[in-house]
Write an enzyme that holds these catalytic residues in place. Structure first.
Site, PDB file in Angstrom:
ATOM      1  N   GLY A 174       0.830  -1.188   0.112  1.00  0.00           N
ATOM      2  CA  GLY A 174       0.029  -0.089   0.019  1.00  0.00           C
ATOM      3  C   GLY A 174       1.002   1.254   0.017  1.00  0.00           C
ATOM      4  N   SER A 175       0.439   2.385   0.665  1.00  0.00           N
ATOM      5  CA  SER A 175       1.026   3.534   0.786  1.00  0.00           C
ATOM      6  C   SER A 175       2.193   3.501   1.839  1.00  0.00           C
ATOM      7  CB  SER A 175       0.169   4.693   1.001  1.00  0.00           C
ATOM      8  OG  SER A 175      -0.478   4.707   2.281  1.00  0.00           O
TER       9      SER A 175
ATOM     10  N   VAL B 149       0.856   4.634   5.613  1.00  0.00           N
ATOM     11  CA  VAL B 149       0.168   3.571   6.058  1.00  0.00           C
ATOM     12  C   VAL B 149       1.465   2.499   6.368  1.00  0.00           C
ATOM     13  CG1 VAL B 149      -1.144   1.597   6.015  1.00  0.00           C
ATOM     14  CG2 VAL B 149      -1.891   3.734   5.136  1.00  0.00           C
ATOM     15  N   GLY B 150       2.328   2.022   5.402  1.00  0.00           N
ATOM     16  CA  GLY B 150       3.199   1.125   6.072  1.00  0.00           C
ATOM     17  C   GLY B 150       4.027   1.607   7.096  1.00  0.00           C
TER      18      GLY B 150
ATOM     19  N   GLU C 190       5.672  -3.422   1.039  1.00  0.00           N
ATOM     20  CA  GLU C 190       5.748  -3.039  -0.321  1.00  0.00           C
ATOM     21  C   GLU C 190       4.971  -1.688  -0.565  1.00  0.00           C
ATOM     22  OE1 GLU C 190       7.831  -4.190  -2.535  1.00  0.00           O
ATOM     23  OE2 GLU C 190       8.513  -5.664  -1.326  1.00  0.00           O
TER      24      GLU C 190
ATOM     25  N   CYS D  81       1.997   0.114  -8.863  1.00  0.00           N
ATOM     26  CA  CYS D  81       3.457   0.264  -8.159  1.00  0.00           C
ATOM     27  C   CYS D  81       4.578   0.498  -9.002  1.00  0.00           C
ATOM     28  CB  CYS D  81       3.610  -0.421  -6.814  1.00  0.00           C
ATOM     29  SG  CYS D  81       3.762  -2.275  -7.330  1.00  0.00           S
TER      30      CYS D  81
HETATM   31  P1  NDP Z   1      -3.487   2.706   1.750  1.00  0.00           P
HETATM   32  O1  NDP Z   1      -1.856   2.445   2.091  1.00  0.00           O
HETATM   33  O2  NDP Z   1      -4.292   3.427   2.637  1.00  0.00           O
HETATM   34  O3  NDP Z   1      -4.127   1.232   1.827  1.00  0.00           O
HETATM   35  C1  NDP Z   1      -3.588  -0.268   1.459  1.00  0.00           C
HETATM   36  C2  NDP Z   1      -4.319  -1.222   2.680  1.00  0.00           C
HETATM   37  O4  NDP Z   1      -3.878  -0.941   4.043  1.00  0.00           O
HETATM   38  C3  NDP Z   1      -5.842  -1.125   2.444  1.00  0.00           C
HETATM   39  O5  NDP Z   1      -6.049  -2.537   2.657  1.00  0.00           O
HETATM   40  C4  NDP Z   1      -6.101  -0.405   3.620  1.00  0.00           C
HETATM   41  O6  NDP Z   1      -7.476  -0.671   3.994  1.00  0.00           O
HETATM   42  C5  NDP Z   1      -5.115  -0.742   4.484  1.00  0.00           C
HETATM   43  N1  NDP Z   1      -4.908   0.291   5.637  1.00  0.00           N
HETATM   44  C6  NDP Z   1      -5.134   1.469   5.664  1.00  0.00           C
HETATM   45  N2  NDP Z   1      -4.745   1.986   6.913  1.00  0.00           N
HETATM   46  C7  NDP Z   1      -4.518   1.004   7.576  1.00  0.00           C
HETATM   47  C8  NDP Z   1      -3.814   0.794   8.909  1.00  0.00           C
HETATM   48  N3  NDP Z   1      -3.940   2.234   9.711  1.00  0.00           N
HETATM   49  N4  NDP Z   1      -3.654  -0.231   9.527  1.00  0.00           N
HETATM   50  C9  NDP Z   1      -3.806  -1.351   8.756  1.00  0.00           C
HETATM   51  N5  NDP Z   1      -4.120  -1.393   7.515  1.00  0.00           N
HETATM   52  C10 NDP Z   1      -4.544  -0.154   6.749  1.00  0.00           C
HETATM   53  O7  NDP Z   1      -3.604   2.959   0.311  1.00  0.00           O
HETATM   54  P2  NDP Z   1      -4.934   3.784  -0.153  1.00  0.00           P
HETATM   55  O8  NDP Z   1      -5.991   2.583  -0.823  1.00  0.00           O
HETATM   56  O9  NDP Z   1      -5.416   4.769   0.461  1.00  0.00           O
HETATM   57  O10 NDP Z   1      -4.111   4.340  -1.668  1.00  0.00           O
HETATM   58  C11 NDP Z   1      -3.607   5.643  -1.405  1.00  0.00           C
HETATM   59  C12 NDP Z   1      -2.284   5.880  -2.284  1.00  0.00           C
HETATM   60  O11 NDP Z   1      -1.392   4.799  -1.737  1.00  0.00           O
HETATM   61  C13 NDP Z   1      -2.362   5.643  -3.545  1.00  0.00           C
HETATM   62  O12 NDP Z   1      -2.776   6.767  -4.170  1.00  0.00           O
HETATM   63  C14 NDP Z   1      -1.194   4.837  -4.041  1.00  0.00           C
HETATM   64  O13 NDP Z   1      -0.219   6.299  -4.229  1.00  0.00           O
HETATM   65  C15 NDP Z   1      -0.587   4.390  -2.867  1.00  0.00           C
HETATM   66  N6  NDP Z   1      -0.841   3.002  -2.787  1.00  0.00           N
HETATM   67  C16 NDP Z   1       0.351   2.184  -3.386  1.00  0.00           C
HETATM   68  C17 NDP Z   1       0.124   0.878  -3.718  1.00  0.00           C
HETATM   69  C18 NDP Z   1       1.311   0.031  -4.262  1.00  0.00           C
HETATM   70  O14 NDP Z   1       1.367  -0.997  -4.852  1.00  0.00           O
HETATM   71  N7  NDP Z   1       2.542   0.644  -4.357  1.00  0.00           N
HETATM   72  C19 NDP Z   1      -0.955  -0.005  -3.524  1.00  0.00           C
HETATM   73  C20 NDP Z   1      -2.017   0.959  -3.057  1.00  0.00           C
HETATM   74  C21 NDP Z   1      -1.897   2.204  -2.684  1.00  0.00           C
HETATM   75  P3  NDP Z   1      -8.711   0.267   3.463  1.00  0.00           P
HETATM   76  O15 NDP Z   1      -8.465   0.788   2.127  1.00  0.00           O
HETATM   77  O16 NDP Z   1      -9.844  -0.915   3.400  1.00  0.00           O
HETATM   78  O17 NDP Z   1      -9.209   1.194   4.484  1.00  0.00           O
END
Ligand code: NDP
Length: 483
Positions: free
Chosen positions: A226-227, A230-231, A248, A282
């Site tokens: 994810g982002s 959050v990571g 990642e 990504c």
């Molecule tokens: P997030 O990092 O918010 O979400 C990724 C996952 O993490 C989702 O399942 C989300 O749940 C979960 N999550 C969110 N907050 C928490 C937390 N505090 N604890 C545990 N898990 C959590 O990404 P977004 O979906 O908001 O996307 C935002 C930006 O992130 C994108 O525009 C992009 O730039 C980047 N991104 C990059 C990715 C990559 O492959 N490099 C993949 C996805 C996003 P939920 O969404 O259900 O709330």
């Protein structure tokens, strides 16, 4: 009647505390279904069930693991057309990409089915007399898998498959933007002969159930995609319990186009790398670093190619770029167009909202030229169909520009020169690198991951995944005298 889908916890389907709507980003009047959101007590139930089931799974013969993984993989491959359509309907990627993703997800399972049979360890003689040493990999235990929406089935599969193959139990929290694909995969996994509670689907928002999951001392390892923010938050929570992590995250991948490049190959790589998956990858090529001697010809062809791309409903035949996944992501995309313009980059095409027969989050793919590497559009992950061209005067400038980033997932170079390609491969600071290929598009049997802010922890995919999903045990055995 509206479809209602539940969580899979301790071997049973459970309604949630409440439900969320899932809508089609190509046509927001299309309600895909209502999806259960797990409560805290359900999360605890899943964690306890997973712990008990993992003990049974770890002591099960590997043929059972092989059969289960093979069954999941074969069903995904067989149903890739049907499930690909569902994926495209909820995520917005063109149908061919949706079907391709399901097929690829199946391949992760069949690959790791075979890996179960390859669990051969090391042995050694001790430095002491009469002692043998056995080094083997054991499961890490209960694994939390937190996956994003951009590859809802593939990303989850490249985590779930090795986790199961190496003997672990799973709690999977998928992204709330793509729950239908998650439930479809969970239904397939639930059909297999697994101990009750070994695999759990816990849908809910990241901020609530996701956060509670990563803070739990009952979790042994967390694999997240994810982002970056959050990571980093997950890392901070995990360290309290010394939980093993694999993250990642974002990226800002660059494709270099050298003066000796084949122009057609360069433009094809740039178009597919920048705009595939609506730029929501990504591995997307969002920075195009172009030598000044080929710059004008490249840009002319790139803009023509970009304007020819067909934007539309993900399920329509011929669509090459679908909508943004959500209203939030769409707003962010349009905002980056304004940021680019205000920073002084030249918008050559696209960037405007498009009206379609159905209400969705459609934007014309955009190309910025005259951009510099200090601009936000070249430093932040946009996850948008926006490509930024940076003009450079030499190969040295090109590689310096590529490496001038906080990220380091993928990079690529288009050139005829073996010497430059070799130098680039060996000196670029990214986890993956391509030559005369787009920066996006990776295989399933080799490691995937990056450097810098892009990745943290050991690599995913291929046999390298064992590093994360297992822990090593070194046994010393004094056999004694046979008499
Ligand atoms: P997030 O990092 O918010 O979400 C990724 C996952 O993490 C989702 O399942 C989300 O749940 C979960 N999550 C969110 N907050 C928490 C937390 N505090 N604890 C545990 N898990 C959590 O990404 P977004 O979906 O908001 O996307 C935002 C930006 O992130 C994108 O525009 C992009 O730039 C980047 N991104 C990059 C990715 C990559 O492959 N490099 C993949 C996805 C996003 P939920 O969404 O259900 O709330």
């Amino acid at each position: 009647m509206t479809t209602q889908k539940f969580n899979f916890i301790a071997g049973e389907w459970h309604a949630g505390e409440y439900e969320i709507e899932n809508r089609n980003p190509s046509d927001t009047s299309d309600l895909i279904g209502l999806f259960a959101q797990a409560g805290e007590h359900q999360l605890d139930l899943a964690l306890d069930a997973a712990r008990a089931a993992q003990v049974e799974w770890a002591s099960t013969g590997i043929e059972r693991r092989y059969t289960a993984l093979m069954g999941i993989g074969e069903e995904l491959i067989k149903r890739s057309a049907e499930l690909g359509e569902l994926l495209s309907r909820e995520e917005g990627k063109p149908l061919a990409e949706g079907k391709g993703e399901i097929h690829r997800a199946g391949q992760f399972f069949t690959y790791y089915a075979a890996e179960t049979l390859r669990q051969i360890g090391d042995n050694a003689d001790s430095v002491r007399d009469g002692i043998e040493i056995d080094v083997r990999r054991e499961p890490i235990g209960v694994v939390a898998i937190i996956s994003p929406w951009n590859f809802p089935t593939a990303t989850a599969s490249w985590k779930i498959a090795p986790a199961l193959a190496f003997g672990n139990a799973i709690l999977w929290k998928p992204a709330n933007a793509t729950p239908a694909s998650a439930v479809a995969l969970a239904e397939i996994i639930a059909k297999q002969d697994l101990p009750k509670g070994l695999f759990n689907l816990v849908m809910g928002s990241g901020r609530s159930i996701g956060q509670r999951l990563v803070e739990s001392p009952k979790v042994d390892a967390i694999s997240f995609t994810g982002s970056v923010p959050v990571g980093k938050g997950i890392a901070a929570a995990a360290i309290q319990n010394l939980t093993k992590i694999q993250l990642e995250m974002g990226s800002k991948n660059a494709l270099v186009v050298m003066d000796d490049a084949d122009l057609d190959i360069a433009v094809t790589c740039a178009l597919s790398g920048a705009f595939g998956g609506t730029g929501q990858k990504c591995t997307a090529s969002s920075r195009l670093v172009v030598h000044e001697d080929i710059h004008d010809a490249f840009v002319e062809k790139l803009v023509a190619g970009t304007q020819a791309l067909k934007v539309g409903h993900a399920l329509n035949i011929g669509t090459q770029i679908g909508p943004a996944v959500s209203a939030e992501q769409f707003k962010s995309n349009l905002n980056y167009i304004n940021i680019g313009k205000s920073e002084g980059a030249e918008l050559l095409c696209g960037g405007e909202r498009l009206d379609m027969p159905t209400e969705g989050h459609y934007m014309a793919p955009a190309v910025f030229a005259s951009s510099t590497n200090t601009m936000r559009i070249n430093r932040e992950e946009m996850f948008a169909p926006i490509a930024c061209v940076l003009k450079v005067g030499s190969y040295e400038d090109a590689i310096a520009t590529v490496n001038d980033t906080n990220f380091g997932l993928t990079s690529g170079i288009v050139t005829h020169s073996l010497a430059r390609a070799t130098h680039f491969r060996r000196n670029v600071r990214t986890g993956c690198v391509t030559v005369n290929l787009p920066t996006a598009g990776t295989d399933y049997h080799v490691p995937f991951g990056g450097r810098g802010d892009s990745s943290y922890g050991s690599r995913e995919q291929g046999s390298y995944a064992a590093e994360f999903y297992t822990t090593v045990k070194t046994a010393y055995i004094a056999a004694g005298n046979p008499e």
